[in-house]
Structures are given as C-alpha cells and as structure tokens.
Design a protein around this motif. Structure first.
Motif, mmCIF file in Angstrom:
data_model
loop_
_atom_site.group_PDB
_atom_site.id
_atom_site.type_symbol
_atom_site.label_atom_id
_atom_site.label_comp_id
_atom_site.label_asym_id
_atom_site.label_seq_id
_atom_site.Cartn_x
_atom_site.Cartn_y
_atom_site.Cartn_z
ATOM 1 N N MET A 167 19.036 45.136 53.217
ATOM 2 C CA MET A 167 20.154 45.882 52.695
ATOM 3 C C MET A 167 19.903 46.617 51.465
ATOM 4 S SD MET A 167 22.826 45.456 54.676
ATOM 5 C CE MET A 167 24.127 46.201 53.424
ATOM 6 N N GLY A 168 18.718 46.532 50.944
ATOM 7 C CA GLY A 168 18.549 47.005 49.657
ATOM 8 C C GLY A 168 19.063 46.258 48.516
ATOM 9 N N ASN A 169 18.861 46.874 47.268
ATOM 10 C CA ASN A 169 19.162 46.129 46.111
ATOM 11 C C ASN A 169 20.667 46.237 45.717
ATOM 12 O OD1 ASN A 169 19.053 44.677 43.800
ATOM 13 N ND2 ASN A 169 17.321 45.759 42.795
ATOM 14 N N LEU A 170 21.529 45.261 45.933
ATOM 15 C CA LEU A 170 22.904 45.504 45.443
ATOM 16 C C LEU A 170 23.188 44.544 44.305
ATOM 17 C CD1 LEU A 170 24.304 45.413 49.033
ATOM 18 C CD2 LEU A 170 23.857 47.474 47.477
ATOM 19 N N TYR A 171 22.225 44.314 43.413
ATOM 20 C CA TYR A 171 22.721 43.271 42.423
ATOM 21 C C TYR A 171 23.625 44.046 41.396
ATOM 22 C CZ TYR A 171 20.303 46.540 39.044
ATOM 23 O OH TYR A 171 20.255 47.696 38.018
ATOM 24 N N ARG A 172 24.077 45.289 41.482
ATOM 25 C CA ARG A 172 24.899 45.804 40.518
ATOM 26 C C ARG A 172 26.495 45.389 40.872
ATOM 27 N NH1 ARG A 172 26.507 48.277 36.238
ATOM 28 N NH2 ARG A 172 27.028 50.327 36.468
ATOM 29 N N PHE A 173 26.650 44.875 41.989
ATOM 30 C CA PHE A 173 27.945 44.587 42.419
ATOM 31 C C PHE A 173 28.168 43.035 41.702
ATOM 32 C CE2 PHE A 173 27.579 47.391 46.383
ATOM 33 C CZ PHE A 173 28.355 48.131 45.814
ATOM 34 N N VAL A 174 27.295 42.546 41.309
ATOM 35 C CA VAL A 174 27.503 41.270 40.441
ATOM 36 C C VAL A 174 28.469 41.955 39.168
ATOM 37 C CG1 VAL A 174 26.557 39.645 38.930
ATOM 38 C CG2 VAL A 174 25.336 40.229 40.818
ATOM 39 N N GLU A 175 28.418 42.854 38.598
ATOM 40 C CA GLU A 175 29.369 43.095 37.562
ATOM 41 C C GLU A 175 30.896 43.125 37.738
ATOM 42 O OE1 GLU A 175 27.703 46.187 34.884
ATOM 43 O OE2 GLU A 175 29.671 47.176 35.223
ATOM 44 N N PRO A 176 31.309 43.732 38.947
ATOM 45 C CA PRO A 176 32.588 43.643 39.152
ATOM 46 C C PRO A 176 33.356 42.248 39.378
ATOM 47 C CG PRO A 176 31.414 44.790 41.053
ATOM 48 C CD PRO A 176 30.691 44.834 40.054
ATOM 49 N N ILE A 177 32.388 41.444 40.070
ATOM 50 C CA ILE A 177 32.770 40.088 40.285
ATOM 51 C C ILE A 177 33.027 39.217 39.045
ATOM 52 C CG2 ILE A 177 32.153 38.079 41.409
ATOM 53 C CD1 ILE A 177 30.589 39.633 43.360
ATOM 54 N N VAL A 178 31.718 39.547 37.957
ATOM 55 C CA VAL A 178 31.845 38.697 36.554
ATOM 56 C C VAL A 178 33.013 39.337 35.833
ATOM 57 C CG1 VAL A 178 30.961 38.521 34.429
ATOM 58 C CG2 VAL A 178 29.440 38.410 36.675
ATOM 59 N N LEU A 179 33.458 40.435 35.945
ATOM 60 C CA LEU A 179 34.832 41.165 35.328
ATOM 61 C C LEU A 179 35.922 40.485 36.014
ATOM 62 C CD1 LEU A 179 33.739 44.741 35.002
ATOM 63 C CD2 LEU A 179 33.628 43.295 33.096
ATOM 64 N N LEU A 180 36.070 40.203 36.943
ATOM 65 C CA LEU A 180 37.214 39.892 37.740
ATOM 66 C C LEU A 180 37.319 38.317 37.460
ATOM 67 C CD1 LEU A 180 39.549 40.138 39.773
ATOM 68 C CD2 LEU A 180 38.266 39.621 41.636
ATOM 69 N N LEU A 181 36.207 37.618 37.500
ATOM 70 C CA LEU A 181 36.311 36.011 37.077
ATOM 71 C C LEU A 181 36.812 35.871 35.556
ATOM 72 C CD1 LEU A 181 33.376 34.580 39.044
ATOM 73 C CD2 LEU A 181 35.628 34.422 39.658
ATOM 74 N N LEU A 182 36.256 36.700 34.715
ATOM 75 C CA LEU A 182 36.503 36.622 33.448
ATOM 76 C C LEU A 182 38.044 36.824 33.273
ATOM 77 C CD1 LEU A 182 33.469 37.635 31.577
ATOM 78 C CD2 LEU A 182 34.214 35.275 31.723
ATOM 79 N N LYS A 183 38.528 37.950 34.039
ATOM 80 C CA LYS A 183 40.182 38.313 33.814
ATOM 81 C C LYS A 183 40.734 37.107 34.303
ATOM 82 C CE LYS A 183 43.505 41.567 34.193
ATOM 83 N NZ LYS A 183 44.025 42.272 33.187
ATOM 84 N N GLU A 184 40.445 36.481 35.448
ATOM 85 C CA GLU A 184 41.375 35.329 36.029
ATOM 86 C C GLU A 184 41.114 34.389 35.196
ATOM 87 O OE1 GLU A 184 39.446 34.895 39.966
ATOM 88 O OE2 GLU A 184 40.648 36.456 40.848
ATOM 89 N N LYS A 185 39.935 33.767 34.524
ATOM 90 C CA LYS A 185 39.887 32.699 33.784
ATOM 91 C C LYS A 185 40.088 32.780 32.370
ATOM 92 C CE LYS A 185 35.977 30.672 36.247
ATOM 93 N NZ LYS A 185 36.456 29.326 36.130
ATOM 94 N N GLY A 186 40.076 33.924 31.891
ATOM 95 C CA GLY A 186 40.423 34.096 30.416
ATOM 96 C C GLY A 186 39.053 33.980 29.534
ATOM 97 N N ARG A 187 38.172 32.903 29.922
ATOM 98 C CA ARG A 187 36.991 32.674 29.131
ATOM 99 C C ARG A 187 36.245 31.524 30.064
ATOM 100 N NH1 ARG A 187 36.137 29.520 25.108
ATOM 101 N NH2 ARG A 187 37.040 27.512 25.213
ATOM 102 N N SER A 188 34.859 31.852 29.943
ATOM 103 C CA SER A 188 34.186 30.946 30.820
ATOM 104 C C SER A 188 32.653 31.119 30.338
ATOM 105 C CB SER A 188 34.266 31.484 32.393
ATOM 106 O OG SER A 188 33.525 30.470 33.067
ATOM 107 N N CYS A 189 32.073 29.954 30.586
ATOM 108 C CA CYS A 189 30.351 29.756 30.345
ATOM 109 C C CYS A 189 29.643 30.342 31.557
ATOM 110 C CB CYS A 189 30.102 28.268 29.880
ATOM 111 S SG CYS A 189 29.967 27.273 31.283
ATOM 112 N N GLY A 190 28.612 30.790 31.382
ATOM 113 C CA GLY A 190 27.794 31.182 32.648
ATOM 114 C C GLY A 190 27.685 30.266 33.638
ATOM 115 N N TYR A 191 27.558 29.052 33.362
ATOM 116 C CA TYR A 191 27.264 27.953 34.416
ATOM 117 C C TYR A 191 28.496 27.918 35.281
ATOM 118 C CZ TYR A 191 26.600 23.485 36.658
ATOM 119 O OH TYR A 191 26.456 22.393 37.582
ATOM 120 N N ASP A 192 29.560 27.886 34.809
ATOM 121 C CA ASP A 192 30.812 27.888 35.679
ATOM 122 C C ASP A 192 30.926 29.224 36.289
ATOM 123 O OD1 ASP A 192 31.577 25.391 34.688
ATOM 124 O OD2 ASP A 192 33.209 26.152 32.967
ATOM 125 N N LEU A 193 30.802 30.656 35.695
ATOM 126 C CA LEU A 193 30.851 31.614 36.404
ATOM 127 C C LEU A 193 29.887 31.439 37.592
ATOM 128 C CD1 LEU A 193 30.704 34.333 33.441
ATOM 129 C CD2 LEU A 193 32.728 33.870 35.019
#
Length: 121
Positions: A1-27
């Motif tokens: 499928m090729g390199n789709l690593y960039r799609f990590v970014e919107p997921i991280v943004l969404l998770l931080l929006k939902e959680k408010g704050r988080s460490c990398g391990y929890d994300l």
C-alpha cells in the motif's frame, strides 16, 4: 500500500483533542484502534509525528513526574493544532470522496469488461 505514515498525524491530533492531554505511551495504546489503514503503526512513527507536530506548534509538551514512576512527556493540543485537525478533516473528506469515485469507476470498468467478454463468447 505504500508509505502511509503521514496518516498518523490526524489520529494523534484527534486523540489529543479527545483526551485533552496524554503521554506517548497512552497514545500508542489507542493509535491502532483509530488507524486509517490496515498497516501497523509503529511507535517510532508516533514519536516522530509528535516531535514534528510540536515543532510546527500544533502540540505542546511538558515533563511530568509521577509518584514513584519515571518522568514522562505529556502532550496537549494547541489552538493551532485544533485548526490543523479541522484541515485534516477537510482533506480526508475530499480524499474519501475521490477514493469512492475511483472504486466506482474501477468496478464500472470491470463490469463493462465482463459484459464485453460475455458478448464476444
């Protein structure tokens, strides 16, 4: 499928929006549940993404010490990060429509090809 690593970014943004704050391990523990592809998202991609988001002003981080545990870096979304999440939603919405159109076109051409082969036989 090729390199789709960039799609990590919107997921991280969404998770931080939902959680408010988080460490990398929890994300990391929730990342795969929200993945936009079937590809495994590795921890290195997450931490690269967090560093880049912080460099671009979309997230801020601070070291936090816990009781008895090691210090850990905790991330939170900035106002710029919220705007960036909205941009991602627009981009992915457009991409979703384009991909659906592409799939319809492929299936239509396949059906036409099958019909032509059946007539020729």
């Amino acid at each position: 499928m090729g390199n789709l690593y960039r799609f990590v970014e919107p997921i991280v943004l969404l998770l931080l929006k939902e959680k408010g704050r988080s460490c990398g391990y929890d994300l990391c523990s929730e990342l795969q549940d929200h993945a936009l592809t079937d590809a495994e998202i590795d921890k290195a991609a997450l931490y690269r993404t967090l560093r880049q988001l912080e460099k671009n002003g979309n997230v801020k981080s601070a070291w936090e010490t816990g009781e008895g545990g090691p210090a850990r870096r905790v991330y939170r979304l900035t106002k710029e990060g919220e705007k960036h999440l909205d941009e991602w939603a627009a981009v992915l919405g457009n991409l979703s429509r384009s991909m659906a159109r592409f799939v319809r076109d492929v299936r239509k051409r396949q059906a036409t090809s099958v019909t032509k082969k059946a007539r020729a036989a």
